[in-house]
Motif scaffolding. Structure first.
Motif, PDB file in Angstrom:
ATOM      1  N   ASP A  21     -14.328 -10.527   5.749  1.00  0.00           N
ATOM      2  CA  ASP A  21     -14.643 -11.438   6.842  1.00  0.00           C
ATOM      3  C   ASP A  21     -15.786 -12.317   6.353  1.00  0.00           C
ATOM      4  N   ARG A  22     -15.484 -13.584   6.169  1.00  0.00           N
ATOM      5  CA  ARG A  22     -16.452 -14.542   5.616  1.00  0.00           C
ATOM      6  C   ARG A  22     -17.004 -14.089   4.262  1.00  0.00           C
ATOM      7  N   GLY A  23     -16.105 -13.532   3.465  1.00  0.00           N
ATOM      8  CA  GLY A  23     -16.453 -13.130   2.112  1.00  0.00           C
ATOM      9  C   GLY A  23     -17.073 -11.748   1.980  1.00  0.00           C
ATOM     10  N   LYS A  24     -17.338 -11.077   3.085  1.00  0.00           N
ATOM     11  CA  LYS A  24     -17.939  -9.744   3.033  1.00  0.00           C
ATOM     12  C   LYS A  24     -16.871  -8.694   3.343  1.00  0.00           C
ATOM     13  N   PRO A  25     -16.811  -7.641   2.548  1.00  0.00           N
ATOM     14  CA  PRO A  25     -15.814  -6.593   2.801  1.00  0.00           C
ATOM     15  C   PRO A  25     -16.103  -5.865   4.118  1.00  0.00           C
ATOM     16  N   VAL A  26     -15.063  -5.655   4.924  1.00  0.00           N
ATOM     17  CA  VAL A  26     -15.233  -4.982   6.206  1.00  0.00           C
ATOM     18  C   VAL A  26     -14.311  -3.776   6.373  1.00  0.00           C
ATOM     19  N   VAL A  27     -13.161  -3.782   5.715  1.00  0.00           N
ATOM     20  CA  VAL A  27     -12.196  -2.700   5.869  1.00  0.00           C
ATOM     21  C   VAL A  27     -11.491  -2.457   4.552  1.00  0.00           C
ATOM     22  N   LYS A  28     -11.203  -1.179   4.276  1.00  0.00           N
ATOM     23  CA  LYS A  28     -10.383  -0.848   3.109  1.00  0.00           C
ATOM     24  C   LYS A  28      -9.113  -0.198   3.627  1.00  0.00           C
ATOM     25  N   ILE A  29      -7.979  -0.710   3.203  1.00  0.00           N
ATOM     26  CA  ILE A  29      -6.683  -0.142   3.569  1.00  0.00           C
ATOM     27  C   ILE A  29      -6.169   0.619   2.356  1.00  0.00           C
ATOM     28  N   SER A  30      -5.891   1.897   2.551  1.00  0.00           N
ATOM     29  CA  SER A  30      -5.376   2.708   1.450  1.00  0.00           C
ATOM     30  C   SER A  30      -4.323   3.667   1.972  1.00  0.00           C
ATOM     31  N   LYS A  31      -3.549   4.204   1.074  1.00  0.00           N
ATOM     32  CA  LYS A  31      -2.485   5.122   1.442  1.00  0.00           C
ATOM     33  C   LYS A  31      -3.101   6.416   1.952  1.00  0.00           C
ATOM     34  N   TYR A  32      -2.536   6.938   3.016  1.00  0.00           N
ATOM     35  CA  TYR A  32      -3.011   8.179   3.601  1.00  0.00           C
ATOM     36  C   TYR A  32      -2.679   9.335   2.678  1.00  0.00           C
ATOM     37  N   GLY A  33      -3.670  10.143   2.406  1.00  0.00           N
ATOM     38  CA  GLY A  33      -3.450  11.309   1.560  1.00  0.00           C
ATOM     39  C   GLY A  33      -3.790  12.568   2.316  1.00  0.00           C
ATOM     40  N   ASN A  34      -2.968  13.570   2.192  1.00  0.00           N
ATOM     41  CA  ASN A  34      -3.241  14.842   2.838  1.00  0.00           C
ATOM     42  C   ASN A  34      -4.395  15.537   2.135  1.00  0.00           C
ATOM     43  N   SER A  35      -5.302  16.078   2.904  1.00  0.00           N
ATOM     44  CA  SER A  35      -6.409  16.832   2.341  1.00  0.00           C
ATOM     45  C   SER A  35      -5.885  18.173   1.848  1.00  0.00           C
ATOM     46  N   PRO A  36      -6.374  18.612   0.693  1.00  0.00           N
ATOM     47  CA  PRO A  36      -5.918  19.906   0.195  1.00  0.00           C
ATOM     48  C   PRO A  36      -6.416  21.028   1.102  1.00  0.00           C
ATOM     49  N   SER A  37      -5.653  22.091   1.181  1.00  0.00           N
ATOM     50  CA  SER A  37      -6.041  23.237   1.997  1.00  0.00           C
ATOM     51  C   SER A  37      -7.162  24.008   1.305  1.00  0.00           C
ATOM     52  N   THR A  38      -7.798  24.875   2.047  1.00  0.00           N
ATOM     53  CA  THR A  38      -8.849  25.719   1.481  1.00  0.00           C
ATOM     54  C   THR A  38      -8.288  26.561   0.348  1.00  0.00           C
ATOM     55  N   GLU A  39      -7.088  27.062   0.539  1.00  0.00           N
ATOM     56  CA  GLU A  39      -6.442  27.868  -0.497  1.00  0.00           C
ATOM     57  C   GLU A  39      -6.234  27.064  -1.781  1.00  0.00           C
ATOM     58  N   GLN A  40      -5.826  25.811  -1.650  1.00  0.00           N
ATOM     59  CA  GLN A  40      -5.636  24.972  -2.834  1.00  0.00           C
ATOM     60  C   GLN A  40      -6.962  24.694  -3.534  1.00  0.00           C
ATOM     61  N   LEU A  41      -8.020  24.486  -2.762  1.00  0.00           N
ATOM     62  CA  LEU A  41      -9.318  24.175  -3.352  1.00  0.00           C
ATOM     63  C   LEU A  41      -9.967  25.383  -4.027  1.00  0.00           C
TER      64      LEU A  41
ATOM     65  N   VAL B 193       0.845  -1.201   0.000  1.00  0.00           N
ATOM     66  CA  VAL B 193       0.000   0.000   0.000  1.00  0.00           C
ATOM     67  C   VAL B 193       0.878   1.248   0.000  1.00  0.00           C
ATOM     68  N   GLU B 194       1.897   1.255   0.827  1.00  0.00           N
ATOM     69  CA  GLU B 194       2.767   2.420   0.942  1.00  0.00           C
ATOM     70  C   GLU B 194       3.563   2.682  -0.334  1.00  0.00           C
ATOM     71  N   SER B 195       4.138   1.656  -0.918  1.00  0.00           N
ATOM     72  CA  SER B 195       5.018   1.857  -2.071  1.00  0.00           C
ATOM     73  C   SER B 195       4.272   2.045  -3.386  1.00  0.00           C
ATOM     74  N   GLU B 196       3.193   1.308  -3.583  1.00  0.00           N
ATOM     75  CA  GLU B 196       2.501   1.345  -4.874  1.00  0.00           C
ATOM     76  C   GLU B 196       1.149   2.034  -4.829  1.00  0.00           C
ATOM     77  N   GLY B 197       0.683   2.385  -3.626  1.00  0.00           N
ATOM     78  CA  GLY B 197      -0.625   3.025  -3.522  1.00  0.00           C
ATOM     79  C   GLY B 197      -1.781   2.069  -3.752  1.00  0.00           C
ATOM     80  N   GLU B 198      -1.495   0.792  -3.736  1.00  0.00           N
ATOM     81  CA  GLU B 198      -2.524  -0.240  -3.940  1.00  0.00           C
ATOM     82  C   GLU B 198      -3.511  -0.219  -2.783  1.00  0.00           C
ATOM     83  N   GLU B 199      -4.800  -0.296  -3.090  1.00  0.00           N
ATOM     84  CA  GLU B 199      -5.814  -0.402  -2.048  1.00  0.00           C
ATOM     85  C   GLU B 199      -6.118  -1.868  -1.797  1.00  0.00           C
ATOM     86  N   ILE B 200      -6.377  -2.188  -0.541  1.00  0.00           N
ATOM     87  CA  ILE B 200      -6.659  -3.575  -0.168  1.00  0.00           C
ATOM     88  C   ILE B 200      -7.987  -3.624   0.571  1.00  0.00           C
TER      89      ILE B 200
END
Length: 76
Positions: free
Chosen positions: A31-51, A20-27
């Motif tokens: 649990d018993r075939g049902k999705p329960v958690v998504k692991i993804s790379k942390y991204g900084n939220s853009p500032s108000t000025e950037q938006l 996840v860290e090196s390639e940005g792959e989401e995982i």
């Protein structure tokens, strides 16, 4: 996007975190075939000025934004 069960993730957690860290792959962790958690790379939220920086000085309004609107909408 990869998917893995909780039981398999337990033994390979470090490996998947590095992926996840090196390639940005989401995982998706299941649990018993049902999705329960998504692991993804942390991204900084853009500032108000950037938006909204490009809009600075371009927005125009023609009335006082602080005046009450009770006449327009009526009393509740």
């Amino acid at each position: 996007m990869k998917s893995i069960s909780k039981s398999k993730l337990k033994s390979k957690l470090l490996e998947f975190l590095r992926l996840v860290e090196s390639e940005g792959e989401e995982i998706i962790v299941t649990d018993r075939g049902k999705p329960v958690v998504k692991i993804s790379k942390y991204g900084n939220s853009p500032s108000t000025e950037q938006l909204f920086g490009q809009m600075r000085g371009k927005v125009k309004y023609f009335e006082d934004l602080t005046t009450p609107t009770t006449e327009e909408w009526g009393e509740l």
